[in-house]
Design an enzyme around this catalytic site. Sequence first.
Site, PDB file in Angstrom:
ATOM      1  NE  ARG A  73      42.332 -13.550  -6.690  1.00  0.00           N
ATOM      2  CZ  ARG A  73      43.461 -13.873  -7.875  1.00  0.00           C
ATOM      3  NH1 ARG A  73      42.696 -14.424  -9.009  1.00  0.00           N
ATOM      4  NH2 ARG A  73      43.564 -13.282  -8.198  1.00  0.00           N
ATOM      5  CB  CYS A 479      44.692  -8.188 -13.096  1.00  0.00           C
ATOM      6  SG  CYS A 479      45.507 -10.098 -13.689  1.00  0.00           S
TER       7      CYS A 479
END
Length: 571
Positions: A73, A479
């Site tokens: 990420r 999320c």
Amino acid sequence: MTDKRAKNEIIKENSRALRGTISAGLGDVITGAIAEDDQQLVKFHGTYMQDDRDVRGERAKKKLEKAFSFMIRLRIPGGVVTPSQWLLMDKIATEYANGTLRLTTRATFQLHGVIKSNMRRTMQAINAACLDTLAACGDVNRNVMSAANPFLSKAHGEAYELARKLSEHLLPRTGAYHEIWLDGEKVEDKSGPARADVEPIYGTHYLPRKFKAVVAVPPANDTDIFAHDLGFIAIVEKGKVVGWNVTVGGGMGMTHGDTETFPRTADVLGFVTPEQAIAAAEHVVTVQRDWGNREVRKRARLKYTVEDRGLEAYRAEVERRLGQKFGAPRPFAFDSTGDPIGWLQGPDKKWHLTLYIENGRIKDVPGRTMRTAFREIAGIHAGEFVLTSNQNVIITNVAAKAKAKIEGILAAHGVSLTTSSGLRRNAMSCVALPTCGLALAESERYLPDLITSIEDILDTAGLRDDDIVMRMTGCPNGCARPYLAEIGLVGRGPGLYNLYLGAAFDGTRLSKLYAQDVDHAKILALLRPVLLRYAKERHDGERFGDFTIRAGYVKATAAGNQFHADVALAG
Ligand code: SRM
Ligand code: SF4
């Protein structure tokens, strides 16, 4: 005396400023995995070890190790990347990852499927693109999001600058990242943390848990300000930011059946001037560092510290450390959380194109070669690409004469400038299967089909183009921020979801549980009458979430700003 601290506290303490044995683990060719403690530490470096859950059973039968790989990420404050950075990320996705780019709900890129032996090369390629992954995950401040398009006004530009400064200021200082990924030579030095590793903000144990900061410019609440640990709401006068309302204590994650955990919307702490903003953020962080729960990780987010200690106490302690009081919060109003899809002209006459990216996944499929389209656009584009917190992309600062060319490329690759419905335009899902180790149900691979089915109902109701916010996650961690969606679906088990209704369109109110453990057919059967009634009985301008409360399907989130999602059924 027994050490009651959570295991991760001890891992951090013994990690030599986040080094652990990561370096040695990367070099171990016997396994595609790394050591258990290092799996926690690599998160601070922006990566998670995962395995392909689609092939788990088959590999177990063959007595093979799980198909391990890594998700990486990036840290991209404000989500802004240049065309050359886009091209490099695209190349990295082909060379080292699974050939797709995943835009996240926090406005950054994720790569999936990077195998261990390619990890260093991938990190180095990211670094060569002048990007990094430091603190994209882990118990630190993560990627800072700001109002989607920094070029829309001076205030939007100031919001972006604040996001960048916050991200820099709150970065860990450890040299471990560079040593492990970029400059392998010093990695075997076991003499303990180097001087540069002293963490003035975090200390040896970093934060008790992940920490998320965002910036918003009303009336757009595209960064979902109330879902995060720390937020800054721009107070704009005569086109200039005169200061920020600071919010604290938002968060989505919960665990099914555990009433100690719950989603919570943030509170407004007070007003700060532009000069005070960074110091205020630092002290919100240090109070959480010192007060946060270090024994029970599930209760370690800032939202629980605010719940347990009270907002007044939290504010007083931040003010004490700051040496100044917060001003009274200034009035503000939000009107939406979504991105305006399509072309928009900025104040300097430049054009900005927001493209809807289904669940943030940029890939080529037969008839819709979106990844190639972006590559071609990056080859000719003179502006930027901005990733949004709704998993979309804005192609910014396009000159009028370049518009047709960009449209031509998109059309040639089957990429539409519009969406099939208002529901799809406002939909997001988390990644879930096959990479997420915590997924209980499908999400990214299922939501598009579910929307297609709901679109039939929308047609019957005459609601195809109405903006209705729908979000899905494969587990209760939240999320895709499902508890702030007018229709929220949260995975419970294979093919089964909890259905939430009643959140506010502008992101200011959480939803409530409407039905438990529902499958595809039941979701449609439950939504059909509500949508049909909404079409017939809604007041002028009434939003779907507000209607579901007025019509009695769910009750409004009660006084206070948290709910326990499992027990809030129908009120
Ligand atoms: Fe998340 C864990 C994906 C935004 C709350 N999240 C995970 C992991 C890393 C699973 C894991 O721990 O093993 C998922 C990796 C899946 C994969 O294969 O990629 C994952 N989270 C994502 C992303 C990619 C979803 C997406 O589809 O875009 C988002 C990446 C954001 C980023 O770029 O930083 C993502 N996660 C969020 C958000 C939304 C936000 O931040 O705006 C939340 C809710 C807000 C919040 O933090 O409260 C969120 N993720 C969680 C939680 C629950 C935290 C909690 O307080 O309980 C977990 C689980 C955990 O931390 O233990 C989690
Ligand atoms: Fe995984 Fe759950 Fe987050 Fe979805 S919500 S990505 S299933 S942790």
